[in-house]
Write a protein that holds these residues in place. Structure first.
Motif, PDB file in Angstrom:
ATOM      1  N   GLU A 161       0.822  -1.203   0.000  1.00 12.77           N
ATOM      2  CA  GLU A 161       0.000   0.000   0.000  1.00 12.77           C
ATOM      3  C   GLU A 161       0.862   1.261   0.000  1.00 12.77           C
ATOM      4  O   GLU A 161       2.027   1.245   0.423  1.00 12.77           O
ATOM      5  N   LEU A 162       0.241   2.359  -0.414  1.00 13.79           N
ATOM      6  CA  LEU A 162       0.857   3.673  -0.368  1.00 13.79           C
ATOM      7  C   LEU A 162       0.310   4.411   0.846  1.00 13.79           C
ATOM      8  O   LEU A 162      -0.906   4.500   1.032  1.00 13.79           O
ATOM      9  N   LEU A 163       1.209   4.917   1.677  1.00 11.36           N
ATOM     10  CA  LEU A 163       0.816   5.658   2.883  1.00 11.36           C
ATOM     11  C   LEU A 163      -0.027   4.801   3.812  1.00 11.36           C
ATOM     12  O   LEU A 163      -0.848   5.316   4.587  1.00 11.36           O
ATOM     13  N   ALA A 164       0.102   3.482   3.740  1.00 14.14           N
ATOM     14  CA  ALA A 164      -0.520   2.516   4.658  1.00 14.14           C
ATOM     15  C   ALA A 164      -2.010   2.335   4.454  1.00 14.14           C
ATOM     16  O   ALA A 164      -2.607   1.432   5.052  1.00 14.14           O
ATOM     17  N   PHE A 165      -2.663   3.158   3.628  1.00 13.37           N
ATOM     18  CA  PHE A 165      -4.105   2.995   3.450  1.00 13.37           C
ATOM     19  C   PHE A 165      -4.554   3.209   2.007  1.00 13.37           C
ATOM     20  O   PHE A 165      -5.742   3.059   1.712  1.00 13.37           O
ATOM     21  N   LEU A 166      -3.641   3.595   1.109  1.00 18.14           N
ATOM     22  CA  LEU A 166      -4.020   3.763  -0.291  1.00 18.14           C
ATOM     23  C   LEU A 166      -3.790   2.447  -1.021  1.00 18.14           C
ATOM     24  O   LEU A 166      -2.671   1.930  -1.070  1.00 18.14           O
ATOM     25  N   PRO A 167      -4.844   1.861  -1.593  1.00 17.63           N
ATOM     26  CA  PRO A 167      -4.706   0.524  -2.204  1.00 17.63           C
ATOM     27  C   PRO A 167      -3.945   0.570  -3.516  1.00 17.63           C
ATOM     28  O   PRO A 167      -3.887   1.591  -4.207  1.00 17.63           O
ATOM     29  N   THR A 168      -3.356  -0.571  -3.831  1.00 20.27           N
ATOM     30  CA  THR A 168      -2.666  -0.788  -5.092  1.00 20.27           C
ATOM     31  C   THR A 168      -3.222  -2.062  -5.724  1.00 20.27           C
ATOM     32  O   THR A 168      -4.030  -2.769  -5.092  1.00 20.27           O
ATOM     33  N   PRO A 169      -2.847  -2.389  -6.954  1.00 22.23           N
ATOM     34  CA  PRO A 169      -3.315  -3.664  -7.532  1.00 22.23           C
ATOM     35  C   PRO A 169      -2.981  -4.870  -6.661  1.00 22.23           C
ATOM     36  O   PRO A 169      -3.754  -5.827  -6.595  1.00 22.23           O
ATOM     37  N   GLY A 170      -1.824  -4.806  -5.962  1.00 19.27           N
ATOM     38  CA  GLY A 170      -1.501  -5.904  -5.060  1.00 19.27           C
ATOM     39  C   GLY A 170      -2.470  -6.014  -3.901  1.00 19.27           C
ATOM     40  O   GLY A 170      -2.704  -7.110  -3.377  1.00 19.27           O
ATOM     41  N   THR A 171      -3.046  -4.884  -3.498  1.00 19.53           N
ATOM     42  CA  THR A 171      -4.028  -4.901  -2.410  1.00 19.53           C
ATOM     43  C   THR A 171      -5.269  -5.680  -2.806  1.00 19.53           C
ATOM     44  O   THR A 171      -5.781  -6.511  -2.042  1.00 19.53           O
ATOM     45  N   PHE A 172      -5.763  -5.437  -4.011  1.00 18.54           N
ATOM     46  CA  PHE A 172      -6.967  -6.142  -4.452  1.00 18.54           C
ATOM     47  C   PHE A 172      -6.686  -7.623  -4.696  1.00 18.54           C
ATOM     48  O   PHE A 172      -7.569  -8.466  -4.495  1.00 18.54           O
ATOM     49  N   ALA A 173      -5.479  -7.949  -5.129  1.00 15.63           N
ATOM     50  CA  ALA A 173      -5.112  -9.364  -5.254  1.00 15.63           C
ATOM     51  C   ALA A 173      -5.106 -10.022  -3.871  1.00 15.63           C
ATOM     52  O   ALA A 173      -5.534 -11.176  -3.709  1.00 15.63           O
ATOM     53  N   HIS A 174      -4.625  -9.271  -2.868  1.00 14.50           N
ATOM     54  CA  HIS A 174      -4.646  -9.775  -1.491  1.00 14.50           C
ATOM     55  C   HIS A 174      -6.075  -9.967  -1.005  1.00 14.50           C
ATOM     56  O   HIS A 174      -6.384 -10.970  -0.339  1.00 14.50           O
ATOM     57  N   PHE A 175      -6.956  -9.038  -1.333  1.00 10.38           N
ATOM     58  CA  PHE A 175      -8.365  -9.193  -0.963  1.00 10.38           C
ATOM     59  C   PHE A 175      -8.960 -10.453  -1.587  1.00 10.38           C
ATOM     60  O   PHE A 175      -9.742 -11.181  -0.956  1.00 10.38           O
TER      61      PHE A 175
END
Length: 822
Positions: A80-94
């Protein structure tokens, strides 16, 4: 705070309150803390978007964006960016968390641990419902519809909870929903301008609104009924899942081999339920290179309570590693042979326990989620079940001679096994006296155990039967030892109790007998092969099996040199294609056995009550219920038929006859038919009322503001095309018109045939569904009932309002207010 913000806050709080039942399926409150954070973010974003006067779709997008940020912060992937801004990796993690949640839901039993997948899907669900509730309650001003997504949260614990869902969380959720409704109602009333009662009277500042008071009372009564009714109606608080409600353990574990439990399973109830099944189905297929293996086991019950033996929570090491070698604690003279077996569990057997032969030393095809408890000698899991699995393992078969068991020393009293496995739930004089008599003069533990084992024989009056008999002692074990009738549960548990009373460690094991359906090295075991037996601990030897159940009642029963068959059963020759039902007149475990009439589901030592076949048959109750339902459905049709006959009898009544003198000299009297005007009007009204009901039944519009002639003309113009029906409709309209407005009513016309003609014409043009409803559930009757109920309710409300107003005249608050005003 304006109204929309207030309702938004209440909507968020109501959503969290509606999620209260989830506390029944989680071990801790982590889910609630994370849900509060996510819902707070959703509610805050919703308030900001409304403050900026964003349209509804903008509010929804804002809430979804806020939910995404909250989930990113709560469940980070590390990219993540700034600990709370999602990235494509965040949605893959979800996506991985969602997939993992499905696996965890299949693996864990309630109460579940705080795994990231389960927490993610829970927080996502609760916050998603918060978005829907906010849209419905604030955006669309439909708070009643918000109850549907809130109900979806409550349906989750109802679907997965093994016991009845506790009532307190339901009350909390219902209170949240009522809070939302009340808040919306108060806001609507405030925007209207003033409060008023149902009779149009203004409400003083000191007086509560009668409508609001009635609403609050109804809400409280509704919640109370919803909570109390399931407790009052038999069968609504348990059902099929009652059989797994007893036992110890909470069904959870870390999954790392350090501990856990196999779930809350009532082994006795499960065994009894399977043996009492009338249908036979395969449960396990086992292939082994041992010619005559002993029983395939899957669980033990070693905690003795007054109600019987219960299973303790197992703990152990991963079963896919090398397991402890029993040779390390084996005395001299014990023969140990290693064999290999492959087990295939069918879809009919689903539990967190894996069937294995005693003393496995190595397993294959089992994941690290399966653990082995070397003390209980069972394989269990906290995350998976045995349904449909196939696995192999090596195991050690130990055989003993009576001499070896006699040579085993008595286990010291301070030994952990002795302290735990000799405990009994208090002193039972009958058991103590029996044990003292049986072990009198026996010098070794084995001789004492053998004396107790031999007591359960036919020579002492014991019989095998798939039911027990009630007694008057108040203690189930005493009843069984007195009546001497039961099946494997009672025999295994009774012997274990008596052995413990003699100071020797004992427990009850559960598994499958060898059955009699064998094809080469493969044995097929069914639900009728489920069995329970006793295991006794000897120092330096380990757990030694003793099966006290009569062999003739158990398909595939196995006896040994140290525990011979005291009843000398008739030998059977198992072979290929032989069924699981034992042959001979004594067969009783199968559905065709002579003792099948005595089948009864028992739990532990539970005895008493009648067998299912001794109970009254159920079909008369079903028949009575069906007849009652049919009678209830027939009430509207019977009411319509009775009303039609009453009106028809009135219409077809003959005119009054009067005898008068004609004034002739012959003295004869003439009979003159006269007409009673009141009777003629009543006949016309009855015929017209019947016509209107007929129109309602056949879905023809009725306008009560029309005159009879206008109604008849509209009926002729829009509906009827048959000449006879047209003339009959005009006749009925003319008769009703004369009866209402003319001095003299219409006389001499036959109104009843005219009614039948119009009804036949309407039926001929109606479709099949309309004709069926007109005959079975006449709309005219249902409409009359609804109207009558509404009128009665209105009168009751008005009467209650007047009574309340009279009582409030003496309200102390009003008297004080009036005195202050003066």
């Amino acid at each position: 705070m304006n109204a929309s913000r207030n309702i938004g806050v209440v909507a968020a709080a109501a959503t969290l309150l509606a999620a209260a039942p989830l506390s029944a399926i989680f071990e801790s409150w982590t889910w609630l803390i994370e849900s509060i954070i996510a819902v707070a973010v959703v509610a805050g974003v919703a308030a900001l978007t409304r403050l900026a006067r964003a349209p509804l779709w903008g509010q929804v997008l804002g809430m979804l964006a806020g939910l995404t940020l909250a989930l990113t912060w709560l469940f980070p992937s590390g990219s993540e960016l700034l600990a709370f801004l999602p990235t494509p990796g965040t949605f893959a993690h979800f996506s991985e968390l969602v997939a993992g949640s499905a696996e965890d839901m299949r693996s864990y039993g309630v109460e579940v641990p705080d795994t990231d997948p389960l927490l993610f899907i829970t927080v996502l669900g609760v916050a998603g419902v918060a978005v829907l509730v906010d849209v419905l309650a604030v955006g669309l001003r439909r708070p009643a519809l918000a109850g549907l997504p809130m109900l979806a949260i409550y349906s989750v614990p109802v679907a997965v909870y093994v016991d009845s869902v506790p009532a307190v969380p339901f009350v909390v959720g219902a209170a949240g929903y009522l809070w939302l409704l009340v808040t919306d109602n108060v806001d609507r009333v405030r925007r209207f301008g003033r409060r008023f009662t149902g009779d149009g009277r203004d409400v003083d500042v000191w007086e509560a609104s009668p409508l609001a008071s009635a609403g609050r009372r109804l809400a409280v009564i509704g919640v109370a009924v919803a909570v109390v009714l399931p407790l009052a109606v038999p069968g609504m608080t348990g059902g099929m899942l009652d059989s797994i409600s007893r036992g110890s353990g909470n069904g959870t574990g870390t999954g790392n081999g350090s501990g856990g439990t196999s779930g809350r399973v009532d082994l006795f109830a499960s065994l009894a339920g399977q043996l009492n099944q009338s249908q036979v189905f395969d449960m396990v297929k086992v292939t082994t290179n041992e010619e005559n293996p002993f029983y395939l086991r899957y669980a033990v019950a070693d905690e003795l309570r007054p109600a019987g033996f219960l299973a303790r929570s197992p703990s152990g090491v991963p079963a896919n590693r090398d397991l402890p070698d029993p040779a390390d604690r084996t005395a001299r003279g014990v023969q140990r042979t290693t064999y290999r077996a492959t087990v295939e569990v069918t879809k009919s057997l689903s539990m967190a326990l894996m069937p294995v032969y005693a003393e496995p030393v190595r397993t294959e095809d089992l994941s690290r989620n399966w653990l082995y408890d070397p003390n209980q000698q069972i394989v269990f899991s906290n995350r998976e079940n045995s349904r449909g699995r196939k696995y192999s393992f090596d195991y050690v078969r130990s055989t003993y001679t009576p001499a070896v068991l006699r040579a085993a020393p008595t286990l010291p009293a301070e030994h952990p096994v002795s302290r735990q496995m000799t405990a009994t739930p208090g002193r039972v004089p009958e058991v103590d006296e029996l044990v003292a008599r049986l072990v009198q003069g026996k010098r070794t533990d084995y001789d004492r155990v053998l004396a107790i084992y031999s007591h359960f024989s036919a020579d002492n009056g014991f019989k095998y039967r798939l039911s027990t008999e009630s007694g008057s002692s108040g203690q189930d074990i005493v009843n069984f030892l007195t009546n001497k009738v039961g099946y494997c549960q009672q025999y295994a548990a009774s012997m274990a109790w008596l052995v413990r009373a003699a100071g020797i460690p004992a427990r009850v094991a559960f598994g499958f007998t060898n059955g009699s359906n064998r094809d080469g090295d493969t044995i097929t075991l069914t639900n009728l092969n489920l069995h329970a037996w006793t295991e006794v601990f000897f120092d330096g030897v380990g757990w030694v099996p003793f099966d006290a159940t009569p062999a003739y009642g158990v398909p595939g029963s196995t006896r040994s040199s140290w525990a011979p068959d005291t009843d000398a059963p008739e030998p059977t020759t198992p072979g290929t294609g032989v069924t699981d039902t034992p042959a001979g007149p004594e067969a009783s475990a199968g559905p065709a056995g002579p003792d099948n009439a005595d089948r009864e589901i028992d739990e532990g030592f539970s005895s008493g009550g009648t067998t299912p076949e001794d109970q009254p048959p159920v079909w008369p109750w079903w028949a009575a219920g069906l007849l009652a339902l049919l009678a209830l459905l027939a009430v509207p049709a019977l009411r319509r038929l009775a009303l039609r006959r009453r009106r028809g009898g009135s219409v077809s009544a003959t005119p009054a006859a009067t005898v008068v003198d004609d004034g002739t000299e012959s003295g004869s009297r003439a009979v003159v038919v006269t007409v009673d005007a009141d009777r003629a009007r009543a006949d016309a009204h009855a015929a017209w009322a019947e016509l209107l009901d007929t129109l309602v039944d056949f879905r023809v519009p009725v306008d009560l503001t029309e005159t009879p002639r206008a109604t008849a003309d509209r009926l002729v113009r829009d509906t009827l095309d048959d000449a006879a029906a047209v003339e009959s409709a005009r006749l009925l309209g003319r008769a009703e018109e004369r009866a209402r407005y003319a001095r003299d009513p219409l006389t001499g016309e036959r109104l009843s045939p005219a009614l039948r003609t119009v009804r036949g014409a309407l039926a001929a043009r109606a479709d099949r569904r309309t004709r069926l409803l007109a005959a079975v559930l006449p709309p005219s009757v249902l409409l009359r009932w609804r109207t009558g109920l509404a009128d009665s309710s209105s009168r009751m409300v008005a009467l209650t309002g007047r009574a309340r107003y009279q009582l409030l005249r003496w309200n102390p608050r009003r008297l004080l207010a009036d005195r202050a005003a003066r």
